[in-house]
Motif scaffolding. Structure first.
Motif, PDB file in Angstrom:
ATOM      1  N   ARG A  13     -18.654 -16.339 -76.111  1.00 58.92           N
ATOM      2  CA  ARG A  13     -18.360 -15.406 -75.017  1.00 58.92           C
ATOM      3  C   ARG A  13     -19.548 -15.281 -74.064  1.00 58.92           C
ATOM      4  O   ARG A  13     -19.381 -14.897 -72.915  1.00 58.92           O
ATOM      5  N   GLU A  14     -20.763 -15.602 -74.536  1.00 60.28           N
ATOM      6  CA  GLU A  14     -21.971 -15.415 -73.748  1.00 60.28           C
ATOM      7  C   GLU A  14     -22.386 -16.640 -72.935  1.00 60.28           C
ATOM      8  O   GLU A  14     -23.354 -16.580 -72.190  1.00 60.28           O
ATOM      9  N   LEU A  15     -21.684 -17.752 -73.079  1.00 55.21           N
ATOM     10  CA  LEU A  15     -22.074 -18.983 -72.386  1.00 55.21           C
ATOM     11  C   LEU A  15     -21.546 -19.049 -70.954  1.00 55.21           C
ATOM     12  O   LEU A  15     -20.377 -18.745 -70.704  1.00 55.21           O
ATOM     13  N   LYS A  16     -22.419 -19.462 -70.042  1.00 59.26           N
ATOM     14  CA  LYS A  16     -21.985 -19.734 -68.666  1.00 59.26           C
ATOM     15  C   LYS A  16     -20.901 -20.798 -68.712  1.00 59.26           C
ATOM     16  O   LYS A  16     -21.020 -21.784 -69.435  1.00 59.26           O
ATOM     17  N   GLY A  17     -19.863 -20.591 -67.930  1.00 58.32           N
ATOM     18  CA  GLY A  17     -18.788 -21.572 -67.848  1.00 58.32           C
ATOM     19  C   GLY A  17     -17.641 -21.310 -68.812  1.00 58.32           C
ATOM     20  O   GLY A  17     -16.565 -21.852 -68.632  1.00 58.32           O
ATOM     21  N   VAL A  18     -17.868 -20.479 -69.822  1.00 57.70           N
ATOM     22  CA  VAL A  18     -16.784 -20.134 -70.739  1.00 57.70           C
ATOM     23  C   VAL A  18     -16.046 -18.948 -70.138  1.00 57.70           C
ATOM     24  O   VAL A  18     -16.612 -17.867 -69.950  1.00 57.70           O
ATOM     25  N   GLU A  19     -14.795 -19.176 -69.805  1.00 60.89           N
ATOM     26  CA  GLU A  19     -13.983 -18.167 -69.119  1.00 60.89           C
ATOM     27  C   GLU A  19     -13.268 -17.229 -70.094  1.00 60.89           C
ATOM     28  O   GLU A  19     -13.053 -16.066 -69.780  1.00 60.89           O
ATOM     29  N   LYS A  20     -12.896 -17.770 -71.257  1.00 60.60           N
ATOM     30  CA  LYS A  20     -12.083 -16.990 -72.196  1.00 60.60           C
ATOM     31  C   LYS A  20     -12.318 -17.537 -73.595  1.00 60.60           C
ATOM     32  O   LYS A  20     -12.484 -18.747 -73.773  1.00 60.60           O
ATOM     33  N   VAL A  21     -12.337 -16.650 -74.584  1.00 56.39           N
ATOM     34  CA  VAL A  21     -12.439 -17.054 -75.983  1.00 56.39           C
ATOM     35  C   VAL A  21     -11.377 -16.284 -76.760  1.00 56.39           C
ATOM     36  O   VAL A  21     -11.324 -15.055 -76.678  1.00 56.39           O
ATOM     37  N   VAL A  22     -10.549 -17.009 -77.498  1.00 59.20           N
ATOM     38  CA  VAL A  22      -9.497 -16.384 -78.291  1.00 59.20           C
ATOM     39  C   VAL A  22      -9.688 -16.791 -79.752  1.00 59.20           C
ATOM     40  O   VAL A  22      -9.784 -17.982 -80.059  1.00 59.20           O
ATOM     41  N   SER A  23      -9.767 -15.801 -80.620  1.00 64.18           N
ATOM     42  CA  SER A  23      -9.818 -16.089 -82.058  1.00 64.18           C
ATOM     43  C   SER A  23      -8.405 -16.363 -82.544  1.00 64.18           C
ATOM     44  O   SER A  23      -7.443 -15.732 -82.080  1.00 64.18           O
ATOM     45  N   GLY A  24      -8.295 -17.314 -83.481  1.00 68.44           N
ATOM     46  CA  GLY A  24      -6.969 -17.649 -83.971  1.00 68.44           C
ATOM     47  C   GLY A  24      -7.004 -18.516 -85.199  1.00 68.44           C
ATOM     48  O   GLY A  24      -8.029 -18.601 -85.894  1.00 68.44           O
ATOM     49  N   TYR A  25      -5.875 -19.159 -85.450  1.00 68.46           N
ATOM     50  CA  TYR A  25      -5.693 -19.985 -86.641  1.00 68.46           C
ATOM     51  C   TYR A  25      -5.060 -21.310 -86.233  1.00 68.46           C
ATOM     52  O   TYR A  25      -4.221 -21.360 -85.340  1.00 68.46           O
ATOM     53  N   SER A  26      -5.455 -22.361 -86.932  1.00 69.97           N
ATOM     54  CA  SER A  26      -4.836 -23.658 -86.687  1.00 69.97           C
ATOM     55  C   SER A  26      -5.101 -24.579 -87.870  1.00 69.97           C
ATOM     56  O   SER A  26      -5.978 -24.316 -88.693  1.00 69.97           O
ATOM     57  N   GLY A  27      -4.335 -25.651 -87.924  1.00 63.64           N
ATOM     58  CA  GLY A  27      -4.568 -26.692 -88.917  1.00 63.64           C
ATOM     59  C   GLY A  27      -3.776 -26.572 -90.197  1.00 63.64           C
ATOM     60  O   GLY A  27      -3.905 -27.415 -91.079  1.00 63.64           O
ATOM     61  N   GLY A  28      -2.949 -25.554 -90.294  1.00 60.91           N
ATOM     62  CA  GLY A  28      -2.193 -25.360 -91.531  1.00 60.91           C
ATOM     63  C   GLY A  28      -0.787 -25.903 -91.468  1.00 60.91           C
ATOM     64  O   GLY A  28      -0.364 -26.479 -90.478  1.00 60.91           O
ATOM     65  N   ASN A  29      -0.077 -25.688 -92.531  1.00 63.11           N
ATOM     66  CA  ASN A  29       1.286 -26.213 -92.608  1.00 63.11           C
ATOM     67  C   ASN A  29       2.296 -25.170 -93.065  1.00 63.11           C
ATOM     68  O   ASN A  29       3.435 -25.507 -93.336  1.00 63.11           O
ATOM     69  N   ALA A  30       1.887 -23.920 -93.170  1.00 60.28           N
ATOM     70  CA  ALA A  30       2.827 -22.870 -93.561  1.00 60.28           C
ATOM     71  C   ALA A  30       3.762 -22.576 -92.389  1.00 60.28           C
ATOM     72  O   ALA A  30       3.336 -22.607 -91.234  1.00 60.28           O
ATOM     73  N   PRO A  31       5.022 -22.288 -92.662  1.00 57.18           N
ATOM     74  CA  PRO A  31       5.961 -22.007 -91.572  1.00 57.18           C
ATOM     75  C   PRO A  31       5.677 -20.653 -90.914  1.00 57.18           C
ATOM     76  O   PRO A  31       5.212 -19.725 -91.554  1.00 57.18           O
TER      77      PRO A  31
END
Length: 178
Positions: free
Chosen positions: A23-41
């Motif tokens: 969130r503190e880096l120049k050029g970063v407009e948005k940061v969203v925490s989330g989940y990915s890489g799984g296979n659960a429905p």
């Protein structure tokens, strides 16, 4: 003014730490925490991801202006601000949900990720175990996880883990901060 907005998605342990830094880096407009890489429905919950049974990792998804900060620079910072040599763990956080992973959005990102990992390998005592994989579905984490450090900086975990990590990050990358 036109911006060259792109996405980057990766996980390096607890998403609260990663989100706070980027969130503190120049050029970063948005940061969203989330989940990915799984296979659960279906859309996973934090409790389900923490169980380790969904296959999802805690990740952040950045929207960044590639004319201000490059994907290469973002990945170098990512690799330097977590331990990419520990399998399924970051500090006291243990489980596949805390794995080091770069989810690429296209072939160009895949090539940059592979190059960065290869170039940085000699800087670490142990082999890099960061997974490089195509992004599947990205799920936003629950609202209370978004901007967690800003909203909870006095909380024990934040004070003990994130605050020192942010101090180190700020010192290393002072010229890249907003």
């Amino acid at each position: 003014m036109n911006k060259n907005l792109q996405l980057a998605t990766f996980g390096g342990g607890c998403f609260w730490c990663t989100e706070a830094m980027f969130r503190e880096l120049k050029g970063v407009e948005k940061v969203v925490s989330g989940y990915s890489g799984g296979n659960a429905p279906g859309k996973p919950t934090y409790r389900e991801v923490c169980s380790g049974l969904t296959g999802h990792a805690e990740v952040v998804q950045l929207t960044f202006d590639a004319d201000v900060i490059s994907y290469n620079d973002i990945l170098v910072i990512f690799m330097a601000t977590h331990d990419p040599t520990t399998l399924n763990r970051q500090g006291a956080d243990v489980g596949t949900q805390y794995r080091s992973v770069i989810y690429y959005h296209d072939e160009a990102q895949k090539q940059v990720a592979e190059t960065v990992v290869k170039e940085l390998a000699d800087y670490f005592d142990d082999p890099i175990v960061t997974e490089i994989a195509p992004l599947g579905i990205f799920y936003d984490a629950e609202d209370y996880h978004q901007d967690y450090y800003k909203n909870n900086s006095k909380q024990g975990y934040c004070n003990a883990v994130i605050t020192p990590k942010l101090a180190k990050f700020r010192k290393l990358y002072v010229e890249k901060l907003k």
